[in-house]
Design an enzyme around this catalytic site. Structure first.
Site, PDB file in Angstrom:
ATOM      1  N   LYS A  33       0.813  -1.213   0.000  1.00 25.53           N
ATOM      2  CA  LYS A  33       0.000   0.000   0.000  1.00 25.53           C
ATOM      3  C   LYS A  33       0.849   1.267   0.000  1.00 25.53           C
ATOM      4  CE  LYS A  33      -0.360   0.395   4.860  1.00 25.53           C
ATOM      5  NZ  LYS A  33      -0.382   1.564   5.667  1.00 25.53           N
ATOM      6  N   THR A  34       2.004   1.216   0.689  1.00 23.12           N
ATOM      7  CA  THR A  34       2.844   2.411   0.692  1.00 23.12           C
ATOM      8  C   THR A  34       3.374   2.683  -0.707  1.00 23.12           C
ATOM      9  OG1 THR A  34       3.474   1.859   2.939  1.00 23.12           O
ATOM     10  CG2 THR A  34       4.755   3.558   1.852  1.00 23.12           C
ATOM     11  N   ASP A 220      -3.814   7.571   4.494  1.00 20.89           N
ATOM     12  CA  ASP A 220      -3.277   6.254   4.829  1.00 20.89           C
ATOM     13  C   ASP A 220      -4.049   5.694   6.025  1.00 20.89           C
ATOM     14  OD1 ASP A 220      -1.625   4.085   4.813  1.00 20.89           O
ATOM     15  OD2 ASP A 220       0.048   5.082   5.824  1.00 20.89           O
ATOM     16  N   GLU A 221      -4.112   4.374   6.163  1.00 22.04           N
ATOM     17  CA  GLU A 221      -4.745   3.727   7.333  1.00 22.04           C
ATOM     18  C   GLU A 221      -6.150   4.276   7.586  1.00 22.04           C
ATOM     19  OE1 GLU A 221      -3.237   1.227   8.613  1.00 22.04           O
ATOM     20  OE2 GLU A 221      -1.101   1.597   8.944  1.00 22.04           O
ATOM     21  N   GLN A 251      -7.711  -4.763   9.537  1.00 21.10           N
ATOM     22  CA  GLN A 251      -6.636  -4.372  10.443  1.00 21.10           C
ATOM     23  C   GLN A 251      -7.019  -3.202  11.330  1.00 21.10           C
ATOM     24  OE1 GLN A 251      -2.466  -4.617   9.036  1.00 21.10           O
ATOM     25  NE2 GLN A 251      -3.364  -4.965   7.025  1.00 21.10           N
ATOM     26  N   ARG A 599       2.115 -10.598  10.404  1.00 17.24           N
ATOM     27  CA  ARG A 599       3.425  -9.950  10.531  1.00 17.24           C
ATOM     28  C   ARG A 599       4.540 -10.897  10.093  1.00 17.24           C
ATOM     29  NH1 ARG A 599       1.961  -5.727   9.545  1.00 17.24           N
ATOM     30  NH2 ARG A 599       0.010  -6.833   9.228  1.00 17.24           N
TER      31      ARG A 599
END
Length: 729
Positions: A33-34, A220-221, A251, A599
């Site tokens: 996503k970044t 973002d997020e 998330q 993770r």
DNA sequence: AGGTTAGTAATTTTT
DNA sequence: TTACTAACCT
């Protein structure tokens, strides 16, 4: 620079190229996503639709903001200036300084941290005669924060909403608290967003100005946004609708802090005609890990739905291990020995993490690692700027800049001791209130008038004199020299030098570090703004250490190997979470589990213990329901699962007292794990050397036995420890 | 004013 | 168990 689009897969490319109109990018864990956000930013610039200063990019953490800035610079091949890229809070503060007057503040208002907030609120509650024992200030602080999260100024809070605190007086106290903030020319964290949103709601011309300014918005997020943040974004986007939100509903783990998953679930309704792009190719984890995580999260209702598929073309990987253990100590031993084994196989410790539900769980592992000689680091402990000595020093600095900063004054007026007690403070408050002047000015007047007398008067006169000197020094010599001088002249450094507790030397080091950090800033106020908004630890990534952290702290990170201990009902999912918010709470816990598993790149090891010590007594636990929810084909249940079940049947369910503990605990071959470990030799430390140990403080080496040192600690007595755990003082 | 002691309460925490 | 705070003594 050219060909930046070629490095994207089809779905990423779609997300980057859909420039106009609202776009929601559902980005699963590890799907890049970044990369999408930064490439999209570059693409906006390259297409000529907007300049660097016309794109608003919002993140939640400074770390994310920094990473985005770096990667944008990398794509463009040059550093970019004048970006509106930062955290919600930093951007809001920047905007609020321009329009502070609209909400009754000066442009140089100070930003309070939670500590100041709480003290201020306590004062207000006291003024309103609320019994602080019956009604905890932190409780009200939570209520006020949640109101602010929802964009509710005191006048917007309805009576129906204000019932559960002090018999419906919360709203009044909230209003009084806001008044106090205004007279102090201060804003708390929540205010930054609240004020900016309020201004834009009420002042169409100001809003229009920002519509012209920000042609594109990147968020973002998005799943972690709260209501004010959402309202603010919607206001900003309402003219052109060029808003791109990236997030993952699976998330969302911060609802307890006001985040509303609904924001992301509702996106299409909020922004009609919105496009949705799903990023589902995961480049991080093996198929087994993805399979386990996907199977687990599928138990949640009301998801937007994504199917992660592995974008890695390497092996399918190992199944996720689930290991049952007798008690929490055995769990720590198991993980310790697993880490030893990995280390012997040449794995780097920095690629290993232990992710726990709650902070106190790290303790057991710390103790184990100390005996085994495994270097570790606790991520997200006490932050640098939260340490008492740093906050004290900052209070002094704040008072140099803002003599009217009463909160800072209260903090340091008697630190070091100046003999200012209740009586003296009472007369200061009385004068300050009756004359409407800040405490520092009140002090000056009462010192002059002789109402304060004796030692107190002398000391305070000297303090005031000093402050005048420091302000002058700031003009002449700059903030670094001033800070160093101030720490000495105030007697603050001397106070810690005289302190014999084991932490004192560390605190002095921190103060030195603070002065060093000051040098990175042009001005003192620039520094103060930074520390108010950037409350993070600079990570010392130099050493090869195992990371210990909470699941919340692990979001956005990844490791080759992840240990997930404590998967037991009541602990994870947490009892409290389920009691407070029921099914919603449970689902959030499940998302937390999902975050934990995802993770891991290569290995994930879940464990649960039948018995666990909580505070003083032992408690028997059943495995987490999440374990049953993991798809069988992706997990391997190993360890003492069977044996434990039998043992549990023959052992009383609750153990209490040390005797029961030692009797009930199975003894594994003693020393078996220690043998396996032989930490790399550190630089040798001779007998007689003064050393420092993280837990035990300072001491002198009495004897050396290979890598074991007998040390007489100044505070904790004589102990034998591994040399890797001490450094020469 | 300041130090001592008894009582109390304990998830998660990007700013 | 520990850490913090509020009342309590000197």
């Amino acid at each position: 620079m050219s060909g930046y689009l070629d490095r994207l897969n089809a779905e990423q490319r779609a997300a980057v190229e859909a420039l106009d109109g609202p776009l929601l990018v559902l980005a699963g864990a590890g799907t890049g996503k970044t990369r999408v956000l930064t490439t999209r930013f570059a693409h906006i610039l390259m297409s000529g639709r907007a300049g660097p200063g016309q794109v608003l990019s919002v993140t939640f953490t400074n770390k994310a903001a920094r990473e985005m800035r770096e990667r944008i610079a990398a794509i463009l091949g040059r550093p970019v200036e004048g970006l509106w890229l930062g955290t919600f809070h930093a951007l809001a503060a920047r905007i609020l300084r321009r329009h502070a007057a609209q909400v009754g503040l000066e442009p140089n208002f100070s930003i309070l941290d939670t500590d100041d907030q709480l003290r201020l609120l306590k004062q207000v509650m006291q003024a309103e005669s609320i019994d602080a024992k019956r009604w905890l200030p932190q409780g009200l602080m939570g209520i006020i924060q949640r109101w602010k999260d929802r964009g509710l100024t005191p006048d917007r809070v309805t009576a129906a909403e204000d019932t559960d605190f002090a018999g419906g007086r919360a709203r009044d106290i909230y209003a009084a608290y806001q008044d106090r903030l205004r007279t102090l020319n201060a804003a708390d964290f929540g205010d930054l967003l609240l004020h900016v949103t309020e201004i834009m709601r009420n002042q169409p011309e100001i809003l229009a100005q920002y519509h012209r300014m920000f042609r594109y918005i990147l968020v973002d997020e998005y799943q972690d946004t709260n209501l004010v943040q959402y309202l603010w974004l919607r206001l900003l986007a309402q003219s052109h609708q060029n808003i791109c939100c990236v997030g993952d509903d699976d998330q969302s783990i911060y609802s307890w802090r006001g985040a509303e998953v609904e924001n992301i679930l509702r996106f299409e309704k909020d922004f009609p005609g919105a496009r949705i792009v799903r990023l589902e190719a995961n480049y991080r984890s093996t198929e087994q890990i993805l399979g386990a995580a996907s199977g687990l999260i599928a138990h949640n209702e009301g998801r937007l739905g994504k199917t992660l598929r592995s974008g890695r073309n390497d092996a399918r990987g190992d199944k996720v291990e689930v290991i049952a253990l007798w008690d929490s100590e055995e769990e720590a031993r198991m993980i310790g020995s697993r880490i030893e084994a990995l280390r012997q196989d040449g794995h780097r410790l920095s690629e290993i993490a232990i992710l726990v539900r709650a902070g106190f769980q790290t303790r057991a592992f710390e103790e184990r690692f100390i005996t085994l000689g495994i270097p570790y680091r606790i991520v997200g402990g006490l932050r640098f700027y939260e340490r008492a000595e740093i906050r004290d020093a900052i209070a002094y600095l704040r008072l140099i800049v803002q003599p009217a900063d009463d909160l800072a004054f209260e903090r340091i007026v008697n630190l070091p001791r100046r003999g200012v007690g209740d009586a003296a403070m009472r007369s200061l408050y009385a004068y300050s209130r009756s004359q409407g002047v800040p405490l520092m000015l009140a002090t000056e007047r009462l010192v002059a008038s002789g109402e304060l007398r004796g030692r107190v008067r002398e000391n305070l006169a000297e303090l005031l004199q000093n402050f005048m000197g420091w302000r002058e020094l700031l003009q002449r010599e700059g903030h670094v020299v001033t800070a160093a001088t101030m720490l000495d002249e105030s007697g603050y450094t001397a106070m810690w030098k005289a302190d014999k507790s084991p932490e004192a030397p560390g605190r002095l080091d921190n103060l030195k570090e603070l002065v060093r950090a000051l040098a990175d800033f042009e001005t003192l106020s620039g520094f103060l703004e930074h520390i108010a908004l950037v409350m993070e630890n600079e990570e010392s990534t130099d050493a090869d250490r195992v990371s210990l952290m909470t699941l919340h702290g692990a979001k956005g990170l990844e490791f080759d190997t992840v240990f997930l201990p404590g998967w037991e009902e009541g602990l994870f999912p947490s009892q409290r979470s389920m009691e407070e918010t029921g099914l919603k709470g449970l689902e959030e816990e499940r998302r937390l589990a999902y975050v934990g598993i995802t993770r891991a790149r290569l290995r994930a090891v879940i464990s649960h213990a039948a018995n666990r010590r909580i505070y003083a007594n032992w408690q028997s636990n059943v495995p987490s329901r999440f374990i049953e929810e993991l798809p069988a084909e992706h997990i391997s249940q190993t360890g003492a699962a069977r044996a434990d079940r039998q043992q549990r049947l023959t052992t009383p369910p609750i153990f209490s007292g040390a005797f029961a503990l030692t009797a009930a605990r199975p003894r594994l071959a003693p020393g078996a794990w220690e043998q396996a470990s032989r930490p790399p030799r550190a630089e040798s430390i001779p007998v007689g050397a003064r050393v420092f140990h993280q837990k035990f403080g300072y001491g002198t080496v009495m004897a050396v036995d290979d890598n074991r040192l007998d040390i007489a600690f100044e505070q904790s007595g004589e102990k034998r420890v591994l040399d890797t755990f001490v450094e020469r003082a």
